[in-house]
Design a protein around this motif. Sequence first.
Motif, PDB file in Angstrom:
ATOM      1  N   ARG A 110      -4.812  14.540 -13.523  1.00 21.01           N
ATOM      2  CA  ARG A 110      -3.867  13.800 -13.441  1.00 21.01           C
ATOM      3  C   ARG A 110      -3.853  12.754 -12.535  1.00 21.01           C
ATOM      4  NH1 ARG A 110       0.991  12.830 -13.335  1.00 21.01           N
ATOM      5  NH2 ARG A 110       1.308  11.360 -15.015  1.00 21.01           N
ATOM      6  N   ALA A 111      -3.820  11.247 -12.387  1.00 24.87           N
ATOM      7  CA  ALA A 111      -3.387  10.658 -11.474  1.00 24.87           C
ATOM      8  C   ALA A 111      -2.531   9.771 -11.536  1.00 24.87           C
ATOM      9  CB  ALA A 111      -4.500   9.616 -11.086  1.00 24.87           C
ATOM     10  N   ALA A 112      -2.027   9.250 -10.291  1.00 25.42           N
ATOM     11  CA  ALA A 112      -0.242   8.456  -9.950  1.00 25.42           C
ATOM     12  C   ALA A 112      -0.707   7.532  -9.013  1.00 25.42           C
ATOM     13  CB  ALA A 112       1.096   9.805 -10.151  1.00 25.42           C
ATOM     14  N   GLY A 113       0.535   6.571  -8.910  1.00 26.45           N
ATOM     15  CA  GLY A 113       0.436   5.680  -7.671  1.00 26.45           C
ATOM     16  C   GLY A 113       2.005   5.231  -7.196  1.00 26.45           C
ATOM     17  N   LEU A 114       2.049   5.504  -5.901  1.00 19.21           N
ATOM     18  CA  LEU A 114       3.030   4.954  -5.479  1.00 19.21           C
ATOM     19  C   LEU A 114       2.714   3.525  -4.737  1.00 19.21           C
ATOM     20  CD1 LEU A 114       3.659   8.164  -3.384  1.00 19.21           C
ATOM     21  CD2 LEU A 114       5.241   7.381  -4.980  1.00 19.21           C
ATOM     22  N   CYS A 115       3.971   2.666  -5.701  1.00 16.61           N
ATOM     23  CA  CYS A 115       3.743   1.469  -5.540  1.00 16.61           C
ATOM     24  C   CYS A 115       4.623   0.858  -4.134  1.00 16.61           C
ATOM     25  CB  CYS A 115       3.584   0.374  -6.131  1.00 16.61           C
ATOM     26  SG  CYS A 115       2.513   0.879  -7.855  1.00 16.61           S
ATOM     27  N   PHE A 116       4.122   0.517  -2.569  1.00 14.17           N
ATOM     28  CA  PHE A 116       5.549   0.007  -2.150  1.00 14.17           C
ATOM     29  C   PHE A 116       5.428  -1.524  -1.730  1.00 14.17           C
ATOM     30  CE2 PHE A 116       4.310   4.147  -0.731  1.00 14.17           C
ATOM     31  CZ  PHE A 116       5.634   5.575  -0.531  1.00 14.17           C
ATOM     32  N   ARG A 117       6.140  -1.833  -1.397  1.00 14.08           N
ATOM     33  CA  ARG A 117       6.199  -3.176  -1.325  1.00 14.08           C
ATOM     34  C   ARG A 117       5.734  -4.072   0.253  1.00 14.08           C
ATOM     35  NH1 ARG A 117       9.556  -7.516  -3.547  1.00 14.08           N
ATOM     36  NH2 ARG A 117      11.542  -5.995  -4.061  1.00 14.08           N
ATOM     37  N   SER A 118       5.407  -2.899   1.525  1.00 14.21           N
ATOM     38  CA  SER A 118       4.807  -3.336   1.899  1.00 14.21           C
ATOM     39  C   SER A 118       4.506  -2.011   3.051  1.00 14.21           C
ATOM     40  CB  SER A 118       5.842  -3.739   3.398  1.00 14.21           C
ATOM     41  OG  SER A 118       6.664  -3.767   3.804  1.00 14.21           O
ATOM     42  N   GLU A 119       4.331  -2.529   4.199  1.00 13.46           N
ATOM     43  CA  GLU A 119       3.454  -0.925   5.056  1.00 13.46           C
ATOM     44  C   GLU A 119       4.425  -0.420   5.212  1.00 13.46           C
ATOM     45  OE1 GLU A 119      -0.151  -1.234   7.010  1.00 13.46           O
ATOM     46  OE2 GLU A 119      -1.182  -2.511   5.464  1.00 13.46           O
ATOM     47  N   SER A 120       4.985  -0.397   5.167  1.00  9.76           N
ATOM     48  CA  SER A 120       6.535  -0.002   6.026  1.00  9.76           C
ATOM     49  C   SER A 120       6.961   1.175   4.949  1.00  9.76           C
ATOM     50  CB  SER A 120       7.752  -1.422   6.728  1.00  9.76           C
ATOM     51  OG  SER A 120       8.422  -2.054   4.885  1.00  9.76           O
ATOM     52  N   LYS A 121       7.159   1.285   3.814  1.00 11.41           N
ATOM     53  CA  LYS A 121       7.487   1.762   3.033  1.00 11.41           C
ATOM     54  C   LYS A 121       8.724   2.092   2.599  1.00 11.41           C
ATOM     55  CE  LYS A 121       3.422   4.399   3.081  1.00 11.41           C
ATOM     56  NZ  LYS A 121       3.176   5.924   3.993  1.00 11.41           N
ATOM     57  N   ASN A 122      10.095   0.667   3.075  1.00  8.73           N
ATOM     58  CA  ASN A 122      10.633   0.668   2.741  1.00  8.73           C
ATOM     59  C   ASN A 122      11.669   0.472   1.104  1.00  8.73           C
ATOM     60  OD1 ASN A 122      11.935   0.699   5.538  1.00  8.73           O
ATOM     61  ND2 ASN A 122      11.610  -1.158   5.667  1.00  8.73           N
ATOM     62  N   GLU A 123      10.390  -0.024   0.258  1.00  7.85           N
ATOM     63  CA  GLU A 123      10.821  -0.070  -1.580  1.00  7.85           C
ATOM     64  C   GLU A 123       9.614   0.310  -1.946  1.00  7.85           C
ATOM     65  OE1 GLU A 123      13.546  -3.693  -2.425  1.00  7.85           O
ATOM     66  OE2 GLU A 123      12.042  -4.096  -0.452  1.00  7.85           O
ATOM     67  N   VAL A 124       9.979   1.036  -3.211  1.00 11.02           N
ATOM     68  CA  VAL A 124       8.869   1.863  -4.132  1.00 11.02           C
ATOM     69  C   VAL A 124       9.618   1.353  -5.841  1.00 11.02           C
ATOM     70  CG1 VAL A 124      10.133   3.714  -3.966  1.00 11.02           C
ATOM     71  CG2 VAL A 124       7.316   4.153  -4.173  1.00 11.02           C
ATOM     72  N   LEU A 125       8.432   0.990  -6.472  1.00 13.16           N
ATOM     73  CA  LEU A 125       8.823   0.809  -7.327  1.00 13.16           C
ATOM     74  C   LEU A 125       8.736   1.697  -8.869  1.00 13.16           C
ATOM     75  CD1 LEU A 125       8.481  -2.392  -9.142  1.00 13.16           C
ATOM     76  CD2 LEU A 125       6.335  -1.794  -9.446  1.00 13.16           C
ATOM     77  N   LEU A 126       9.150   1.794  -9.069  1.00 19.81           N
ATOM     78  CA  LEU A 126       9.634   2.858 -10.571  1.00 19.81           C
ATOM     79  C   LEU A 126       8.836   2.000 -11.687  1.00 19.81           C
ATOM     80  CD1 LEU A 126      11.954   5.558  -9.035  1.00 19.81           C
ATOM     81  CD2 LEU A 126       9.417   5.249  -8.568  1.00 19.81           C
ATOM     82  N   VAL A 127       9.858   2.846 -12.210  1.00 18.70           N
ATOM     83  CA  VAL A 127       8.932   2.459 -15.009  1.00 18.70           C
ATOM     84  C   VAL A 127      10.071   2.857 -14.733  1.00 18.70           C
ATOM     85  CG1 VAL A 127       6.370   1.142 -14.277  1.00 18.70           C
ATOM     86  CG2 VAL A 127       6.929   4.080 -14.869  1.00 18.70           C
TER      87      VAL A 127
END
Length: 208
Positions: free
Chosen positions: A78-95
């Motif tokens: 399996r593979a997964a992707g953590l989607c951040f709004r910026s490199e500061s990683k203050n927000e992440v996108l979930l589905v």
Amino acid sequence: MVPGRLLQAKSRMESNCKTESGEHSDYYFRTFEWATNYIILNMLDLVHKPGECILQRKKTAKLACNIRTYYPDGYRKRAAGLCFRSESKNEVLLVSSSRSSNAWVIPGGGLEPNEDSSCAAVRELLEEAGVTGTVIGTLGPFDDITANGTKHRTSVYSFVVTEEFELWEDKLRIGRVRKWFPIEDALRQLRLYKPNQERYLRKAVMDT
């Protein structure tokens, strides 16, 4: 003339979507064709009904590729992707989960035959979340065993999102939605439904 957005998307896919032998996977070409169809339709303001042609070809492609792959010790790839709004990683996108619209998960899925894990992560982001991005880190792999005994080994990649599409495959197919969360809120959501995925996010944030 090919639109600039399309060339940029193609370039990102070319750099990320390769098999272990260094060649582009078959799914790369199908995914790029799907993205081409969508972007062109979107630019022509035909977004009221792009789903018919997109889903028609994706349905055919899915039937040809719905093959699970495994490591020699029996763990599913399996593979997964953590989607951040910026490199500061203050927000992440979930589905939203395919099983419950009230549950939130990290985009991810199984590898196809001869597909590299990084390519699979890029593909899953496009299919499940309708986004593309730049890889900024690699995590894992993480081993998990489900309640029914299924074994998964997931390679996790961190991305900074560079583009969000208005429509994407899973939104059209199953009504999946995406949402940006502050990190602590995302950790709470994952803890409720996917505690194994909470580990992915926590490690990514700690590695900042």
